[in-house]
Write a protein that holds these residues in place. Structure first.
Motif, short mmCIF file in Angstrom:
data_model
loop_
_atom_site.label_atom_id
_atom_site.label_comp_id
_atom_site.label_asym_id
_atom_site.label_seq_id
_atom_site.Cartn_x
_atom_site.Cartn_y
_atom_site.Cartn_z
N UNK A 1 36.32 18.76 5.86
CA UNK A 1 34.99 18.73 5.19
C UNK A 1 34.05 19.58 5.94
N UNK A 2 33.91 19.03 7.29
CA UNK A 2 32.73 19.52 8.00
C UNK A 2 33.08 21.13 8.12
N UNK A 3 34.10 21.63 8.27
CA UNK A 3 34.49 22.92 8.46
C UNK A 3 33.98 23.93 7.05
N UNK A 4 34.07 23.06 5.91
CA UNK A 4 33.53 23.84 4.82
C UNK A 4 32.10 23.75 4.77
N UNK A 5 31.45 22.73 5.30
CA UNK A 5 29.73 22.68 5.31
C UNK A 5 29.22 23.75 6.43
N UNK A 6 30.06 23.73 7.31
CA UNK A 6 29.62 24.59 8.62
C UNK A 6 29.36 26.23 8.22
N UNK B 1 35.71 28.99 6.16
CA UNK B 1 35.96 28.13 5.09
C UNK B 1 35.00 27.75 4.22
N UNK B 2 35.08 27.89 2.65
CA UNK B 2 33.82 27.54 1.77
C UNK B 2 34.47 26.55 0.78
N UNK B 3 33.88 26.04 0.10
CA UNK B 3 34.27 25.31 -0.91
C UNK B 3 33.25 24.72 -2.15
N UNK B 4 33.73 24.35 -3.25
CA UNK B 4 32.86 24.33 -4.24
C UNK B 4 33.38 23.13 -5.02
N UNK B 5 32.42 22.19 -5.86
CA UNK B 5 32.87 21.21 -6.53
C UNK B 5 32.51 21.36 -8.03
N UNK B 6 33.31 20.87 -9.10
CA UNK B 6 33.09 20.97 -10.37
C UNK B 6 32.68 19.61 -10.92
N UNK B 7 31.64 19.69 -11.83
CA UNK B 7 31.10 18.31 -12.18
C UNK B 7 30.91 18.50 -13.68
N UNK C 1 38.65 25.22 -2.41
CA UNK C 1 38.36 25.76 -1.07
C UNK C 1 38.81 27.24 -0.82
N UNK C 2 38.38 28.04 -0.28
CA UNK C 2 38.86 29.32 0.10
C UNK C 2 38.37 29.82 1.49
N UNK C 3 38.85 30.96 1.91
CA UNK C 3 38.58 31.57 3.23
C UNK C 3 38.81 33.01 3.29
N UNK C 4 38.18 33.72 3.97
CA UNK C 4 38.37 35.15 4.25
C UNK C 4 39.15 35.34 5.45
#
Length: 149
Positions: free
Chosen positions: A39-44, A49-55, A66-69
């Motif tokens: 989770x901390x990596x996603x927010x850094x 590493x990136x992330x998104x949430x669906x509501x 989650x995804x990365x390049x």
């Protein structure tokens, strides 16, 4: 209507519930420390590493991605690897998974990536029906060598 936003610190508890559901689905066992590191990596903002949430309309968390390049030898632009995708079982088939994939595709396009790709288990038929609609099955077979740690 599903709303998708980048993960923030305030999403932690909702993300965590979906993350545990994702790990349970894949019968994976990660330590709480690894989960928090993820989770901390996603927010850094310095991490790849990136992330998104669906509501949903009520604001309930119903999916994560989650995804990365990474650089690639076959293209000038980087590749985008969609590493984790999970939609709550109660809302599967309603378009959330496709919306999360589209979110990653749009992000990757905006950031100059040459392609988005991912892996899934062969027996994951529900997900594969979606993947067959939004992407091309390349026919590649996945191998790996665990290195411990």
């Amino acid at each position: 209507m599903t709303t998708i936003t980048a993960l923030t610190d305030g999403d932690h508890d909702d993300w965590l519930a979906l993350w545990w559901g994702y790990l349970e689905f894949y019968e994976a066992d990660l330590s709480p420390a690894q989960t928090e590191l993820t989770f901390r990596r996603i927010l850094d903002p310095e991490a790849s590493i990136h992330g998104a949430i669906a509501r949903d309309d009520a604001g309930s968390a119903i999916g994560i991605v989650h995804w990365l390049t990474h650089a690639a030898t076959w293209s000038e632009g980087p590749y985008c690897y969609l590493e984790d995708l999970f939609v709550h079982p109660e809302v599967r088939g309603g378009g959330t998974g496709a919306a999360l994939i589209e979110n990653v595709r749009a992000w990757a396009h905006q950031h100059g990536c040459a392609k988005v790709y991912w892996l899934t288990q062969e027996h994951n038929r529900t997900a594969r029906r979606l993947y067959d609609r939004v992407a091309t099955d390349t026919g590649f077979v996945h191998y790996e060598i665990p290195l411990g740690g």
